[in-house]
Design a protein around this motif. Structure first.
Motif, mmCIF file in Angstrom:
data_model
loop_
_atom_site.group_PDB
_atom_site.id
_atom_site.type_symbol
_atom_site.label_atom_id
_atom_site.label_comp_id
_atom_site.label_asym_id
_atom_site.label_seq_id
_atom_site.Cartn_x
_atom_site.Cartn_y
_atom_site.Cartn_z
ATOM 1 N N LYS A 195 15.600 -79.758 10.827
ATOM 2 C CA LYS A 195 14.799 -80.351 11.891
ATOM 3 C C LYS A 195 13.342 -80.427 11.479
ATOM 4 O O LYS A 195 12.760 -79.464 11.004
ATOM 5 C CB LYS A 195 14.936 -79.499 13.159
ATOM 6 C CG LYS A 195 14.242 -80.096 14.368
ATOM 7 C CD LYS A 195 14.505 -79.256 15.609
ATOM 8 C CE LYS A 195 13.819 -79.860 16.828
ATOM 9 N NZ LYS A 195 14.101 -79.065 18.060
ATOM 10 N N LYS A 263 8.354 -86.179 18.777
ATOM 11 C CA LYS A 263 9.683 -85.635 18.451
ATOM 12 C C LYS A 263 10.651 -86.763 18.105
ATOM 13 O O LYS A 263 11.445 -86.653 17.167
ATOM 14 C CB LYS A 263 10.218 -84.805 19.621
ATOM 15 C CG LYS A 263 9.472 -83.493 19.843
ATOM 16 C CD LYS A 263 10.110 -82.685 20.960
ATOM 17 C CE LYS A 263 9.360 -81.363 21.151
ATOM 18 N NZ LYS A 263 9.957 -80.553 22.259
ATOM 19 N N ASN A 267 12.321 -87.350 14.428
ATOM 20 C CA ASN A 267 13.774 -87.428 14.301
ATOM 21 C C ASN A 267 14.203 -88.739 13.661
ATOM 22 O O ASN A 267 15.109 -88.770 12.806
ATOM 23 C CB ASN A 267 14.425 -87.274 15.670
ATOM 24 C CG ASN A 267 15.933 -87.087 15.585
ATOM 25 O OD1 ASN A 267 16.427 -86.178 14.908
ATOM 26 N ND2 ASN A 267 16.673 -87.944 16.258
ATOM 27 N N ASN A 268 13.545 -89.824 14.032
ATOM 28 C CA ASN A 268 13.899 -91.130 13.463
ATOM 29 C C ASN A 268 13.542 -91.220 11.981
ATOM 30 O O ASN A 268 14.277 -91.830 11.194
ATOM 31 C CB ASN A 268 13.207 -92.242 14.247
ATOM 32 C CG ASN A 268 13.827 -92.454 15.620
ATOM 33 O OD1 ASN A 268 14.909 -91.954 15.899
ATOM 34 N ND2 ASN A 268 13.140 -93.193 16.483
ATOM 35 N N ARG A 270 13.445 -88.651 9.966
ATOM 36 C CA ARG A 270 14.437 -87.806 9.287
ATOM 37 C C ARG A 270 15.744 -88.576 9.087
ATOM 38 O O ARG A 270 16.351 -88.529 8.005
ATOM 39 C CB ARG A 270 14.684 -86.538 10.104
ATOM 40 C CG ARG A 270 15.629 -85.557 9.417
ATOM 41 C CD ARG A 270 15.773 -84.283 10.207
ATOM 42 N NE ARG A 270 16.346 -84.508 11.514
ATOM 43 C CZ ARG A 270 17.193 -83.680 12.125
ATOM 44 N NH1 ARG A 270 17.559 -82.556 11.528
ATOM 45 N NH2 ARG A 270 17.656 -83.939 13.333
ATOM 46 N N ASN A 271 16.184 -89.289 10.110
ATOM 47 C CA ASN A 271 17.405 -90.091 9.976
ATOM 48 C C ASN A 271 17.225 -91.186 8.928
ATOM 49 O O ASN A 271 18.156 -91.503 8.171
ATOM 50 C CB ASN A 271 17.769 -90.715 11.322
ATOM 51 C CG ASN A 271 18.242 -89.686 12.343
ATOM 52 O OD1 ASN A 271 18.722 -88.618 11.965
ATOM 53 N ND2 ASN A 271 18.090 -89.995 13.620
ATOM 54 N N ASP A 283 20.156 -79.889 12.810
ATOM 55 C CA ASP A 283 19.125 -79.493 13.755
ATOM 56 C C ASP A 283 18.827 -78.006 13.777
ATOM 57 O O ASP A 283 17.993 -77.541 14.564
ATOM 58 C CB ASP A 283 19.495 -79.934 15.181
ATOM 59 C CG ASP A 283 19.359 -81.432 15.364
ATOM 60 O OD1 ASP A 283 18.494 -82.015 14.678
ATOM 61 O OD2 ASP A 283 20.108 -82.017 16.149
#
Length: 284
Positions: A195, A263, A267-268, A270-271, A283
């Motif tokens: 994460k 956040k 997260n986007n 990381r994807n 996560d």
């Protein structure tokens, strides 16, 4: 940079690799280690010269200009070429580094090895690093000259101040270096992407993801088992050659919602990195 470790790295070896390591320790390390130390000492001395007469608090507020900036960048290029060469490292670069105007922040993931730090002088960026690194011999002065943003991870006030400083520099019209951040916040085994912390994404500016891979598994194993810098670098010095691959991924520009929600942005990204490098996300 943060050198906490969370991983499950196993060392795979065979008689030939063992022989290579012993050969390198006997014949290559006695040559490469003194050369590397000399390069670091010269770089440290010149870096000290570049910031002489400037209070450290001023280095946090104004980017280096004129001859000081020229010297600092020269030191970085010297380390990025001569030091790598003296260590027996071959650098392979994939893609192209974006300008500060296109991506004020560079994010490295996955963060697997202490060798990642060797890429700092190559990318000419100011890292976010643990406060403890400020006091390290040689490294501390080099980081200060690079106008590093230091953070005390045990202090909530320091963490909040760091986020504010990242946003201030990333959105400043002044000619600051790009900011280099490892959003996972710790070393991992690289099998999954942990994460991301939100510090790099709070400014809501474009980021360029980068990844670093190298061919010396013994070094990664030593680092993840707590043997420290010197013992983790020894397998590199003892190898006939070590290839480090530095890959610049395409710049990721946030949408309106991502600019409002760090956040979601983290997260986007990381994807996006996971899809590009074919790595799953985790996560935990």
């Amino acid at each position: 940079m943060n050198f906490s470790v969370q991983s499950d790295i196993h060392l795979k070896t065979n008689p030939f690799k063992t022989f290579q390591l012993i050969f390198g320790l006997v014949f290559l390390v006695p040559i490469r280690f003194p050369l590397s130390i000399c390069t670091i000492v010269i770089s440290w001395a010149v870096a000290k010269l570049s910031i002489i007469g400037i209070p450290e608090k001023d280095l946090k507020e104004v980017p280096l200009q004129g001859w000081r900036k020229v010297i600092t960048r020269g030191v970085s290029r010297y380390i990025g070429s001569v030091l790598l060469m003296s260590m027996g490292i071959r650098l392979r670069i994939i893609g192209k580094q974006a300008s500060r105007g296109d991506a004020p922040i560079l994010v490295l993931a996955p963060h697997m090895s202490c060798l990642d730090a060797l890429m700092l002088p190559v990318i000419l960026a100011s890292p976010v690093s643990r406060e403890e690194n400020r006091e390290r011999t040689f490294m501390g002065s080099l980081l200060i000259a690079a106008q590093t943003i230091f953070v005390n991870r045990d202090s909530q006030e320091s963490r909040l101040r760091t986020k504010e400083k990242i946003k201030e520099r990333a959105t400043s019209p002044q000619d600051w270096p790009q900011i280099f951040i490892c959003p996972e916040g710790l070393n991992t085994d690289g099998k999954t992407l942990k994460k991301f912390k939100t510090g790099a994404f709070i400014p809501g500016v474009s980021v360029q993801p980068i990844s670093v891979h190298h061919s010396c598994n013994q070094s990664t194993w030593a680092w993840h088992n707590g043997y420290g810098y010197i013992l983790s670098i020894l397998p590199v010095l003892a190898s006939l050659s070590t290839t480090i691959t530095l890959e610049f991924l395409p710049v990721y520009s946030p949408g309106k919602q991502e600019k409002k929600d760090s956040k979601l942005f983290a997260n986007n990204v990381r994807n996006y990195i996971g899809k590009h490098l074919d790595i799953n996300v985790n996560d935990i």
